[in-house]
Design an enzyme around this catalytic site. Structure first.
Site, PDB file in Angstrom:
ATOM      1  N   ASN A  45      -4.314   1.604  -4.493  1.00  0.00           N
ATOM      2  CA  ASN A  45      -2.626   2.291  -4.319  1.00  0.00           C
ATOM      3  C   ASN A  45      -2.363   2.896  -5.365  1.00  0.00           C
ATOM      4  OD1 ASN A  45      -2.735   1.061  -1.758  1.00  0.00           O
ATOM      5  ND2 ASN A  45      -1.672  -0.852  -2.608  1.00  0.00           N
ATOM      6  N   GLU A 140      -6.430  -7.214 -10.683  1.00  0.00           N
ATOM      7  CA  GLU A 140      -7.301  -7.621  -9.440  1.00  0.00           C
ATOM      8  C   GLU A 140      -8.900  -7.463  -9.724  1.00  0.00           C
ATOM      9  OE1 GLU A 140      -5.696  -5.893  -6.127  1.00  0.00           O
ATOM     10  OE2 GLU A 140      -4.542  -7.508  -5.661  1.00  0.00           O
ATOM     11  N   ASN A 183       6.830  -7.809 -12.267  1.00  0.00           N
ATOM     12  CA  ASN A 183       8.240  -8.261 -11.756  1.00  0.00           C
ATOM     13  C   ASN A 183       8.602  -9.580 -12.337  1.00  0.00           C
ATOM     14  OD1 ASN A 183       6.758 -10.554 -10.952  1.00  0.00           O
ATOM     15  ND2 ASN A 183       6.151  -9.638  -8.929  1.00  0.00           N
ATOM     16  N   GLY A 247       5.712  -1.618  -5.321  1.00  0.00           N
ATOM     17  CA  GLY A 247       5.547  -1.926  -6.615  1.00  0.00           C
ATOM     18  C   GLY A 247       4.468  -0.747  -7.204  1.00  0.00           C
ATOM     19  N   ASP A 248       3.125  -0.750  -6.339  1.00  0.00           N
ATOM     20  CA  ASP A 248       2.212   0.298  -6.828  1.00  0.00           C
ATOM     21  C   ASP A 248       2.684   1.598  -6.756  1.00  0.00           C
ATOM     22  OD1 ASP A 248       0.599  -1.706  -6.804  1.00  0.00           O
ATOM     23  OD2 ASP A 248       0.017  -1.584  -4.797  1.00  0.00           O
ATOM     24  N   SER A 287       1.476   4.935   2.911  1.00  0.00           N
ATOM     25  CA  SER A 287       2.788   5.100   2.941  1.00  0.00           C
ATOM     26  C   SER A 287       3.342   5.791   1.764  1.00  0.00           C
ATOM     27  CB  SER A 287       3.417   3.617   3.056  1.00  0.00           C
ATOM     28  OG  SER A 287       3.269   3.159   1.853  1.00  0.00           O
TER      29      SER A 287
HETATM   30  O1  RIB Z   1       0.145  -4.325  -3.771  1.00  0.00           O
HETATM   31  C1  RIB Z   1      -0.405  -4.212  -2.529  1.00  0.00           C
HETATM   32  C2  RIB Z   1      -1.810  -4.620  -2.172  1.00  0.00           C
HETATM   33  O2  RIB Z   1      -1.896  -5.707  -2.916  1.00  0.00           O
HETATM   34  C3  RIB Z   1      -2.355  -4.413  -1.104  1.00  0.00           C
HETATM   35  O3  RIB Z   1      -2.633  -3.069  -0.685  1.00  0.00           O
HETATM   36  C4  RIB Z   1      -3.638  -5.599  -0.980  1.00  0.00           C
HETATM   37  O4  RIB Z   1      -4.738  -5.096  -0.964  1.00  0.00           O
HETATM   38  C5  RIB Z   1      -3.325  -6.231  -2.453  1.00  0.00           C
HETATM   39  O5  RIB Z   1      -4.181  -6.099  -3.318  1.00  0.00           O
END
Ligand code: RIB
Length: 300
Positions: A45, A140, A183, A247-248, A287
């Site tokens: 994202n 992640e 956050n 947030g992304d 989005s």
């Molecule tokens: O920040 C949203 C994302 O968090 C989602 O797209 C999901 O895959 C998780 O990683």
């Protein structure tokens, strides 16, 4: 307009999105009113956000064989995927419940390939970047501390979004970062400060002097802090339908605006507008707005 390049070493997830009246409770079986499969992952994202905002973006990460559409999605948004590795491991995925009325989400993550990136590939990819480029990271993927240390040694500027925040993040070499996005919960976890957003931002700035800090506050807005300088930017009011990747989007557009040479206040305004557009649309990567929707909106 292309400004400078960013290497985003981050997750790629298949998002399974369920529309629900309320989040499923322990012991409950709940039927969902809608189901979508989307490209997601905080890493993916943020790469899409950066690229849509006009930044030359290289994404690095790992998928399994069934995740090739994630790579194709990045390419469709003009992200360079030469450093996306495909291996014999399941692609990361997320089970996302989106509450119909509140537009809030609840996410269950299976990291899969995101946590299987070989160290030697990490090192090779970092070394391919010219000194002075930005390295963007989230929490992640595996070996984030290694990426921070090696990236810094190679002269990269480090932007870090420690989401999802685990206890281990407290021991990451965050003092090497140039820009940190958190956050309120993550800020509290990293500083042990429980107070309001000003106190959290101040505590982050004290703990990480010399680093630019952005504390996102959901529908309240966000705070930027560097040393004792502080800016509060309220969120743009909008009818939210899905807050996934808000947030992304904020992270990607803030960094893009900064790389365009905008001031911190201008960058905060762009990021706030971009994430308000994201929450008014369904989905994660799909989005995220285009540069013109944000940068042409006002005379920044
Ligand atoms: O920040 C949203 C994302 O968090 C989602 O797209 C999901 O895959 C998780 O990683």
């Amino acid at each position: 307009m292309e400004i400078t390049q960013v290497l985003n070493f981050g997750s790629l997830n298949i998002d399974h999105v369920y529309t629900v009246d309320h989040f499923v409770a322990p012991g409950e079986t709940l039927s969902s009113a809608g189901y979508l499969v989307n490209a997601g992952g905080k890493g993916l994202n943020q790469s899409v956000a950066l690229s849509r905002a006009g930044v030359k973006t290289l994404h690095a990460g790992m998928i399994g064989r069934e995740g090739s559409f994630l790579k194709e999605t990045l390419e469709s948004f003009n992200v360079d995927t030469r450093h996306v590795i495909t291996g014999d491991v399941p692609t990361g995925h997320a089970i996302i419940q989106v509450e119909k009325n509140s537009a809030q989400n609840s996410i269950l993550l299976y990291p899969g390939a995101n946590m299987a990136i070989p160290l030697d590939a990490m090192e090779r990819i970092l070394r391919s970047m010219p000194s002075g480029s930005w390295l963007l990271l989230q929490n992640e993927i595996n070996d984030v501390p290694f990426l921070i240390r090696e990236g810094k040694k190679l002269g990269l500027k480090i932007a870090f979004n420690p989401a999802p925040c685990s206890a281990a993040v407290g021991s990451y070499p965050l003092h090497l970062c140039d820009l940190i996005f958190v956050n309120e919960i993550e800020a509290a976890q990293l500083t042990s400060e429980q107070g309001g957003h000003n106190r959290l931002a101040a505590a982050m700035a004290t703990r990480f002097p010399g680093c630019e800090i952005v504390v996102t506050l959901g529908k309240e807005g966000a705070v930027w802090r560097r040393g004792s300088e502080e800016i509060f930017e309220p969120a743009v009011p909008v009818k939210a339908v899905d807050t996934t990747s808000a947030g992304d989007t904020f992270t990607g557009f803030f960094l893009a605006a900064k790389l365009r040479g905008m001031t911190p206040l201008e960058s905060m305004k762009c990021a706030a507008l971009a994430s308000s557009i994201t929450v008014s649309r369904h989905g994660a990567a799909i989005s995220i707005p285009a540069a013109e929707e944000v940068f042409d909106a006002e005379n920044y």
